[in-house]
Write an enzyme that holds these catalytic residues in place. Structure first.
Site, PDB file in Angstrom:
ATOM      1  N   TYR A 137     -45.300 -20.061  -2.870  1.00  0.00           N
ATOM      2  CA  TYR A 137     -44.165 -20.831  -2.367  1.00  0.00           C
ATOM      3  C   TYR A 137     -43.098 -19.963  -1.706  1.00  0.00           C
ATOM      4  CZ  TYR A 137     -46.297 -24.304  -5.465  1.00  0.00           C
ATOM      5  OH  TYR A 137     -47.179 -25.169  -6.073  1.00  0.00           O
TER       6      TYR A 137
ATOM      7  N   SER B 202     -56.117 -11.605 -17.417  1.00  0.00           N
ATOM      8  CA  SER B 202     -56.057 -12.310 -16.135  1.00  0.00           C
ATOM      9  C   SER B 202     -57.281 -11.918 -15.329  1.00  0.00           C
ATOM     10  CB  SER B 202     -54.797 -11.894 -15.366  1.00  0.00           C
ATOM     11  OG  SER B 202     -54.888 -12.325 -14.020  1.00  0.00           O
TER      12      SER B 202
ATOM     13  N   ASP C 129     -48.023 -15.844 -17.496  1.00  0.00           N
ATOM     14  CA  ASP C 129     -48.157 -17.159 -16.885  1.00  0.00           C
ATOM     15  C   ASP C 129     -46.895 -17.349 -16.053  1.00  0.00           C
ATOM     16  OD1 ASP C 129     -49.873 -19.291 -16.487  1.00  0.00           O
ATOM     17  OD2 ASP C 129     -48.785 -20.590 -17.856  1.00  0.00           O
TER      18      ASP C 129
END
Ligand code: IMP
Length: 198
Positions: A158, A12, A73
């Protein structure tokens, strides 16, 4: 735990994730090295499932470094949208990626919807070598529903719109509280259990 896993390259380029995984895995004697520090190139994430993208990232990092590689992920799946934004969560509203625009689009598309259930997903994949036929995998899911008005200052993405069964949003949890129940926390604990087995 097998000593082959005492040093893992994290597939990552997100500094925040590297810090988070380093903290979560240090108690188990696992050292995390960022792929950036080893000069690993970017890889495409063209797939529609989290697991396929995570495998692609881990395999690529193992191939370029010769080390065992850990990839993750993650994203948000909304039931009313057949799981979208899913693997496109980071860029739901297009480029450049923006949490504010992603959230605005999500709320707009859910206007008037009765079904507001959603879940976060985190998939972890650990490849021991590039052509590992049996990578270790771990899933974590975190269920909630999407509300119209944001609440809370913590977390990211979110989180201010993700309402938990206890009446708080994910952004109203402390980092420790979030780790204890989140998709990422669950997946990490399950990966540790996998590592202990081999
Ligand atoms: P990636 O795993 O770096 O590709 O990013 C996944 C995207 O999913 C993030 O940019 C967020 O939009 C969303 N996401 C994943 N996990 C979380 C979370 O814990 N809170 C809020 N949003 C998340």
């Amino acid at each position: 735990m097998n000593t082959a896993f005492h040093k893992l390259v994290l597939a990552s380029n997100n500094e925040g994730k590297c810090r988070e995984f380093a903290q979560l895995l240090a108690p188990f004697g696992i050292e995390i090295v960022s792929q950036a520090s080893l000069g690993v190139t970017e890889v495409d994430e063209p797939h529609v499932t989290f697991i396929e993208n995570a495998i692609a990232k881990a395999r690529h990092a193992s191939r370029q470094t010769g080390l065992p590689a850990l990839a993750d992920d993650s994203g948000l799946c909304v039931d009313a949208f057949n799981g979208a934004p899913g693997v496109l969560s980071a860029r739901y509203a297009g480029e450049p990626k923006s949490d504010a625009r992603n959230n605005a689009l999500l709320i707009e598309r859910l206007q008037g919807a009765m079904e507001r259930s959603a879940y976060y997903v985190c998939v972890l994949v650990l490849t021991r070598y590039a052509n590992d036929p049996a990578p270790l995998t771990a899933f974590g899911r975190w269920f909630g529903e999407i509300i119209d008005a944001p609440r809370g200052e913590n977390g990211f993405g979110y989180d201010p719109y993700f309402l938990l069964p206890d009446g708080r949003t994910a952004a109203e949890l402390s980092p420790e509280e979030k780790n204890a129940v989140s998709h990422r926390g669950k997946a990490v604990r399950r990966m540790i259990a996998e590592l202990r087995e081999i």
